[in-house]
Design an enzyme around this catalytic site. Structure first.
Site, mmCIF file in Angstrom:
data_model
loop_
_atom_site.group_PDB
_atom_site.id
_atom_site.type_symbol
_atom_site.label_atom_id
_atom_site.label_comp_id
_atom_site.label_asym_id
_atom_site.label_seq_id
_atom_site.Cartn_x
_atom_site.Cartn_y
_atom_site.Cartn_z
ATOM 1 N N HIS A 69 -10.290 -5.439 -3.251
ATOM 2 C CA HIS A 69 -8.937 -5.609 -2.707
ATOM 3 C C HIS A 69 -9.017 -5.968 -1.240
ATOM 4 C CE1 HIS A 69 -10.058 -1.358 -2.408
ATOM 5 N NE2 HIS A 69 -9.374 -1.306 -1.279
ATOM 6 N N ASN A 83 -12.744 -3.089 2.860
ATOM 7 C CA ASN A 83 -13.639 -1.940 2.966
ATOM 8 C C ASN A 83 -14.646 -2.026 1.832
ATOM 9 O OD1 ASN A 83 -12.278 -0.815 5.186
ATOM 10 N ND2 ASN A 83 -10.804 0.197 3.862
ATOM 11 N N GLY A 88 -14.953 3.480 4.085
ATOM 12 C CA GLY A 88 -13.605 3.887 3.720
ATOM 13 C C GLY A 88 -13.123 3.383 2.378
ATOM 14 N N GLN A 89 -14.001 2.734 1.597
ATOM 15 C CA GLN A 89 -13.544 2.275 0.279
ATOM 16 C C GLN A 89 -13.339 3.472 -0.642
ATOM 17 O OE1 GLN A 89 -16.050 -0.611 -1.755
ATOM 18 N NE2 GLN A 89 -14.485 -0.994 -3.318
ATOM 19 N N HIS A 119 -6.961 -5.714 2.224
ATOM 20 C CA HIS A 119 -5.831 -5.137 2.944
ATOM 21 C C HIS A 119 -5.292 -6.210 3.891
ATOM 22 C CE1 HIS A 119 -6.793 -0.710 2.294
ATOM 23 N NE2 HIS A 119 -7.973 -1.240 2.033
ATOM 24 N N ASP A 169 0.847 -1.193 0.000
ATOM 25 C CA ASP A 169 0.000 0.000 0.000
ATOM 26 C C ASP A 169 0.880 1.240 0.000
ATOM 27 O OD1 ASP A 169 -3.221 0.537 0.964
ATOM 28 O OD2 ASP A 169 -1.804 2.216 1.106
ATOM 29 N N ILE A 170 0.522 2.236 -0.788
ATOM 30 C CA ILE A 170 1.320 3.448 -0.934
ATOM 31 C C ILE A 170 1.279 4.305 0.339
ATOM 32 C CG2 ILE A 170 -0.464 5.020 -1.844
ATOM 33 C CD1 ILE A 170 1.559 5.735 -4.081
HETATM 34 P P1 AMP Z 1 -9.644 1.468 0.192
HETATM 35 O O1 AMP Z 1 -9.630 2.828 0.843
HETATM 36 O O2 AMP Z 1 -10.081 0.346 1.098
HETATM 37 O O3 AMP Z 1 -10.416 1.498 -1.116
HETATM 38 O O4 AMP Z 1 -8.135 1.124 -0.127
HETATM 39 C C1 AMP Z 1 -7.436 1.706 -1.185
HETATM 40 C C2 AMP Z 1 -5.998 1.676 -0.784
HETATM 41 O O5 AMP Z 1 -5.229 1.889 -1.953
HETATM 42 C C3 AMP Z 1 -5.584 2.777 0.206
HETATM 43 O O6 AMP Z 1 -5.081 2.170 1.400
HETATM 44 C C4 AMP Z 1 -4.520 3.563 -0.546
HETATM 45 O O7 AMP Z 1 -3.458 3.987 0.293
HETATM 46 C C5 AMP Z 1 -4.051 2.552 -1.576
HETATM 47 N N1 AMP Z 1 -3.476 3.111 -2.788
HETATM 48 C C6 AMP Z 1 -3.946 4.159 -3.523
HETATM 49 N N2 AMP Z 1 -3.155 4.362 -4.602
HETATM 50 C C7 AMP Z 1 -2.183 3.416 -4.551
HETATM 51 C C8 AMP Z 1 -1.063 3.092 -5.385
HETATM 52 N N3 AMP Z 1 -0.788 3.787 -6.502
HETATM 53 N N4 AMP Z 1 -0.263 2.065 -5.022
HETATM 54 C C9 AMP Z 1 -0.525 1.363 -3.893
HETATM 55 N N5 AMP Z 1 -1.563 1.610 -3.074
HETATM 56 C C10 AMP Z 1 -2.383 2.623 -3.396
#
Ligand code: AMP
Ligand code: ZN
Length: 117
Positions: free
Chosen positions: A103, A90, A96-97, A105, A35-36
């Site tokens: 995906h 999520n 929080g999605q 986590h 995760d970024i």
């Molecule tokens: P959610 O909020 O459950 O939809 O999770 C989306 C996740 O994607 C968040 O934890 C972000 O930090 C992560 N995210 C967004 N952009 C990127 C990216 N380019 N590379 C890796 N993770 C990312």
């Protein structure tokens, strides 16, 4: 609900290699990448390569693919030597999605509180 890649989907772009990511595992059907914006020492996202908007839609359409995601979650935990970890899906903006491609986590490497925030 389509499993076709979506032009406006960030995670489809990661699957296609059009957006860079720190990929830790890849199978025929899934990709796992860091995760970024990590919320724990291990924070990896496991996604199906096919596009579904959330985990429930994935499980309804392709249950074996949903199982692949869960199997990869354990593989990530094994690689990072996590005895305990949390899997979070999520689902919906209120939970929080923010990315509308299913995906998991995988969070670990620190103590976890319950109930989650
Ligand atoms: P959610 O909020 O459950 O939809 O999770 C989306 C996740 O994607 C968040 O934890 C972000 O930090 C992560 N995210 C967004 N952009 C990127 C990216 N380019 N590379 C890796 N993770 C990312
Ligand atoms: Zn997608």
């Amino acid at each position: 609900m389509a499993a076709e890649p979506q032009d406006d989907c960030l995670f489809c772009k990661i699957v296609e290699g059009h957006v860079p990511a720190t990929i830790v595992r890849e199978t025929e059907t899934t990709v796992a990448f860091r995760d970024i914006n990590p919320q724990a020492p291990t924070h990896v996202l496991v996604i199906p390569k096919a596009h579904y908007p959330n985990a429930a839609a994935l499980a309804a359409a392709e249950p074996t693919l949903a199982a692949d995601v869960l199997r990869e979650a354990q593989a990530v935990a094994d690689e990072d030597k996590l005895e305990s970890y949390r899997i979070v899906f999520n689902t919906g903006a209120g939970a929080g999605q923010t990315v509308w491609h299913a995906h998991a986590h995988i969070l670990g490497g620190r103590g976890m509180q319950w109930p989650p925030g």
